[in-house]
Design a protein around this motif. Structure first.
Motif, PDB file in Angstrom:
ATOM      1  N   GLY A 101      57.852  31.994 -44.980  1.00  0.00           N
ATOM      2  CA  GLY A 101      57.687  32.654 -46.283  1.00  0.00           C
ATOM      3  C   GLY A 101      58.040  31.826 -47.352  1.00  0.00           C
ATOM      4  N   SER A 102      57.480  32.233 -48.455  1.00  0.00           N
ATOM      5  CA  SER A 102      57.782  31.464 -49.717  1.00  0.00           C
ATOM      6  C   SER A 102      59.152  31.822 -50.128  1.00  0.00           C
ATOM      7  CB  SER A 102      56.692  31.420 -50.643  1.00  0.00           C
ATOM      8  OG  SER A 102      56.744  32.542 -51.188  1.00  0.00           O
ATOM      9  N   THR A 103      59.735  32.900 -49.750  1.00  0.00           N
ATOM     10  CA  THR A 103      61.037  33.233 -50.088  1.00  0.00           C
ATOM     11  C   THR A 103      61.967  32.395 -49.382  1.00  0.00           C
ATOM     12  OG1 THR A 103      60.082  35.540 -49.870  1.00  0.00           O
ATOM     13  CG2 THR A 103      62.763  35.362 -49.794  1.00  0.00           C
ATOM     14  N   PHE A 127      60.417  38.210 -59.510  1.00  0.00           N
ATOM     15  CA  PHE A 127      60.401  38.754 -58.365  1.00  0.00           C
ATOM     16  C   PHE A 127      62.001  38.603 -57.816  1.00  0.00           C
ATOM     17  CE2 PHE A 127      60.428  36.744 -53.893  1.00  0.00           C
ATOM     18  CZ  PHE A 127      60.205  37.963 -53.348  1.00  0.00           C
ATOM     19  N   TYR A 174      62.966  28.737 -62.525  1.00  0.00           N
ATOM     20  CA  TYR A 174      62.015  29.367 -61.758  1.00  0.00           C
ATOM     21  C   TYR A 174      60.853  30.134 -62.187  1.00  0.00           C
ATOM     22  CZ  TYR A 174      60.377  32.994 -58.493  1.00  0.00           C
ATOM     23  OH  TYR A 174      59.658  33.847 -57.333  1.00  0.00           O
ATOM     24  N   ILE A 176      56.851  32.083 -61.978  1.00  0.00           N
ATOM     25  CA  ILE A 176      55.684  32.346 -61.206  1.00  0.00           C
ATOM     26  C   ILE A 176      54.482  32.369 -62.176  1.00  0.00           C
ATOM     27  CG2 ILE A 176      54.591  34.418 -59.883  1.00  0.00           C
ATOM     28  CD1 ILE A 176      57.273  35.547 -60.013  1.00  0.00           C
ATOM     29  N   ASN A 181      54.364  38.051 -60.874  1.00  0.00           N
ATOM     30  CA  ASN A 181      54.953  39.588 -60.292  1.00  0.00           C
ATOM     31  C   ASN A 181      56.288  39.720 -61.161  1.00  0.00           C
ATOM     32  OD1 ASN A 181      56.050  41.623 -58.827  1.00  0.00           O
ATOM     33  ND2 ASN A 181      56.277  40.464 -57.013  1.00  0.00           N
ATOM     34  N   ASP A 209      56.661  29.002 -58.162  1.00  0.00           N
ATOM     35  CA  ASP A 209      56.387  30.035 -56.942  1.00  0.00           C
ATOM     36  C   ASP A 209      54.834  30.478 -57.141  1.00  0.00           C
ATOM     37  OD1 ASP A 209      56.704  31.457 -55.002  1.00  0.00           O
ATOM     38  OD2 ASP A 209      57.927  32.987 -55.726  1.00  0.00           O
ATOM     39  N   PRO A 211      52.516  32.428 -54.724  1.00  0.00           N
ATOM     40  CA  PRO A 211      51.835  33.369 -53.689  1.00  0.00           C
ATOM     41  C   PRO A 211      50.697  33.797 -53.785  1.00  0.00           C
ATOM     42  CG  PRO A 211      53.797  34.541 -54.515  1.00  0.00           C
ATOM     43  CD  PRO A 211      53.585  33.306 -55.273  1.00  0.00           C
ATOM     44  N   TYR A 212      50.382  34.017 -55.266  1.00  0.00           N
ATOM     45  CA  TYR A 212      49.141  34.950 -55.588  1.00  0.00           C
ATOM     46  C   TYR A 212      47.999  33.792 -55.941  1.00  0.00           C
ATOM     47  CZ  TYR A 212      52.731  38.373 -55.393  1.00  0.00           C
ATOM     48  OH  TYR A 212      53.534  39.119 -55.071  1.00  0.00           O
ATOM     49  N   SER A 239      52.382  30.586 -50.156  1.00  0.00           N
ATOM     50  CA  SER A 239      52.470  31.525 -48.887  1.00  0.00           C
ATOM     51  C   SER A 239      51.076  31.948 -48.318  1.00  0.00           C
ATOM     52  CB  SER A 239      53.010  32.819 -49.721  1.00  0.00           C
ATOM     53  OG  SER A 239      53.246  33.817 -48.859  1.00  0.00           O
ATOM     54  N   SER A 241      51.187  35.040 -46.714  1.00  0.00           N
ATOM     55  CA  SER A 241      51.480  36.526 -46.771  1.00  0.00           C
ATOM     56  C   SER A 241      50.139  37.401 -47.391  1.00  0.00           C
ATOM     57  CB  SER A 241      52.559  36.755 -47.470  1.00  0.00           C
ATOM     58  OG  SER A 241      53.879  36.273 -46.610  1.00  0.00           O
ATOM     59  N   LYS A 242      49.802  36.977 -48.500  1.00  0.00           N
ATOM     60  CA  LYS A 242      48.840  37.326 -49.256  1.00  0.00           C
ATOM     61  C   LYS A 242      47.322  36.859 -48.753  1.00  0.00           C
ATOM     62  CE  LYS A 242      52.486  38.667 -51.353  1.00  0.00           C
ATOM     63  NZ  LYS A 242      53.095  40.080 -51.296  1.00  0.00           N
ATOM     64  N   ARG A 249      54.946  35.393 -41.694  1.00  0.00           N
ATOM     65  CA  ARG A 249      56.094  34.614 -42.221  1.00  0.00           C
ATOM     66  C   ARG A 249      55.617  33.289 -42.544  1.00  0.00           C
ATOM     67  NH1 ARG A 249      56.808  36.859 -45.273  1.00  0.00           N
ATOM     68  NH2 ARG A 249      58.814  36.155 -45.810  1.00  0.00           N
TER      69      ARG A 249
HETATM   70  C1  LIG Z   1      56.467  35.957 -56.694  1.00  0.00           C
HETATM   71  C2  LIG Z   1      56.717  36.235 -55.122  1.00  0.00           C
HETATM   72  N1  LIG Z   1      57.278  35.105 -54.410  1.00  0.00           N
HETATM   73  C3  LIG Z   1      57.570  35.137 -53.098  1.00  0.00           C
HETATM   74  C4  LIG Z   1      56.954  36.294 -52.514  1.00  0.00           C
HETATM   75  C5  LIG Z   1      57.305  36.338 -51.008  1.00  0.00           C
HETATM   76  O1  LIG Z   1      56.278  35.763 -50.264  1.00  0.00           O
HETATM   77  P1  LIG Z   1      56.384  35.571 -48.786  1.00  0.00           P
HETATM   78  O2  LIG Z   1      56.245  36.657 -47.862  1.00  0.00           O
HETATM   79  O3  LIG Z   1      55.861  34.079 -48.602  1.00  0.00           O
HETATM   80  O4  LIG Z   1      58.151  35.363 -48.445  1.00  0.00           O
HETATM   81  C6  LIG Z   1      56.549  37.449 -53.129  1.00  0.00           C
HETATM   82  C7  LIG Z   1      56.229  38.668 -52.584  1.00  0.00           C
HETATM   83  O5  LIG Z   1      56.029  39.675 -52.611  1.00  0.00           O
HETATM   84  C8  LIG Z   1      56.339  37.190 -54.418  1.00  0.00           C
HETATM   85  O6  LIG Z   1      56.008  38.422 -55.410  1.00  0.00           O
END
Ligand SMILES: Cc1ncc(COP(=O)(O)O)c(C=O)c1O
Length: 408
Positions: A101-103, A127, A174, A176, A181, A209, A211-212, A239, A241-242, A249
């Motif tokens: 996950g990018s987290t 985030f 950091y 986005i 988000n 970052d 992910p979207y 990521s 995830s989306k 993950r």
């Molecule tokens: C800006 C941002 N970065 C990272 C994530 C987490 O992504 P991942 O599920 O890949 O860890 C989210 C998820 O909600 C997010 O909004």
């Protein structure tokens, strides 16, 4: 037992978003705009079933089930690089590492770059997972004021913060930049370039970052900051995830060799490597099935939801509730007028079984955004969106002190 927790835990908070999500799952009649989740129909079940069967019969168990390389399945890493070049126009000689996950990308970046007390600059609303990652290593997230109407951070203040940082405590910025988000906004191209130039001038790393970024519903994509990176200062994280499923993950991080080596080391002590079963599944999907058709399907699905939400919001009085139209992503952020009593507003929403995320939860300072709310449009159905936004409008009216004074 009297547990004596480390100081670093002081600044970390359980995500109110995840707690909220758990609560919502238990209450099925609730209309939730709180989740940052995909809906069930977003999961390509048949394709995944087929690939899963195939890899269990055709793929060497030594690849699927054995310990693997920390940086990830080489085939997948190559496919991610190719996709970045063809879809996102990020073409360079840097490598990618697959992360959980990018987290995790943010977690290892802070681990590698920040000493305790160092500063990471963030957008004022951001985030919470990233903020926790920063605090988890004793670093300090510092908010750069935003110019929400301009869909950007305040560049003058950013430069001033960096200029004043004579002890070089600011290690990273950091951001986005695309479909932010919680704001849903995207930093315009010229501001991205200006941010990059400022970061270059003061020699600071940017963590982009994203992910979207793939979920663009209208207009042309804005080039990534990574695309402008001429001196290896941008760590770019993506990521799956989306665009596939959060439970895989799977995410990735792109960085220059010298930095990536350290990120790999940091990940190694954390979880050895990301799940190889899912890495092989994803590689198979990208290589032998039409992954881009799946992303296009998601874009069409979410565009319909976004349109329904914007139509609903546009029917509400704009002097009471306003928002910036997103062109992609997962969220719309609304600003309610100052005369609205927010305590009452949330009380009315709860009575009407609608859940939203309060702006302050997403604020680095935990304050300053009490008249903002974040709405997710991907998880609810169109019907839920229509009903939920109507109820939201009623709560806005009932909690508006101006209306109450007028009536009395
Ligand atoms: C800006 C941002 N970065 C990272 C994530 C987490 O992504 P991942 O599920 O890949 O860890 C989210 C998820 O909600 C997010 O909004």
């Amino acid at each position: 037992m009297n547990y004596r927790f480390a100081n670093r835990m002081l600044g970390m908070q359980t995500s109110p978003l995840r707690e909220n999500a758990k609560k919502n799952m238990e209450e099925s009649e609730v209309i939730s705009f709180a989740y940052g989740f995909p809906p069930t129909e977003a999961f390509p079940m048949e394709t995944l079933q087929e690939i899963s069967q195939k890899i269990y019969t055709e793929v060497d168990p030594q690849l699927l089930l054995q310990y693997g390389a920390t940086e990830g399945y080489p085939v997948l890493r190559e496919l991610i690089k190719e996709r970045l070049a063809t879809i996102n126009h990020i073409e360079n000689d840097e490598e990618v590492m697959v992360v959980s996950g990018s987290t995790q990308a943010m977690d290892v970046a802070v681990k590698v770059l920040c000493n305790e007390g160092d500063i990471v600059l963030c957008e004022e609303m951001t985030f919470s997972g990233a903020v926790n990652a920063i605090r988890g290593y004793g670093a300090v997230p510092q908010a750069v004021p935003m110019k929400i109407e301009e869909e950007s951070i305040d560049l003058e203040v950013l430069e001033e913060m960096l200029r004043m940082d004579i002890h070089h405590r600011i290690k990273m910025l950091y951001l986005i930049p695309t479909f932010q988000n919680p704001l849903g906004t995207s930093i315009p191209l010229e501001k991205r370039q200006a941010i990059y130039d400022i970061a270059q001038k003061y020699d600071v790393v940017i963590f982009e970052d994203d992910p979207y970024g793939d979920l663009l519903y209208e207009g042309d994509p804005i080039p990534k900051i990574k695309e402008m990176d001429t001196d290896g200062r941008v760590i770019y994280a993506g990521s799956f995830s989306k665009i596939l499923a959060p439970s895989t993950r799977l995410g990735f991080v792109m960085a220059p060799d010298e930095l990536l080596e350290k990120l790999i080391l940091a990940k190694q002590v954390s979880d050895s490597h990301s799940n190889f079963y899912w890495q092989v599944m994803l590689a198979e999907f990208m290589q032998h099935y039409n992954f881009e058709a799946h992303v296009d399907f998601l874009k069409a699905l979410y565009k319909e939801n976004l349109t329904a939400m914007m139509d609903g919001l546009d029917r509400l009085p704009s002097e009471k509730i306003s928002y910036i139209k997103p062109t992609g992503g997962y969220f719309i952020c609304c600003k309610l007028t100052d005369t609205i009593d927010m305590k009452k507003f949330y009380q009315y929403l709860e009575e009407d079984k609608v859940v939203v995320i309060p702006g302050n939860i997403m604020s680095v300072k935990g304050a300053g955004y009490d008249h903002y709310i974040r709405l997710n449009f991907t998880k609810p159905t169109v019907e839920e969106i229509i009903t939920g936004i109507e109820r939201l409008g009623k709560a806005v009216d009932k909690a508006d002190m101006k209306e109450i004074y007028r009536a009395s």
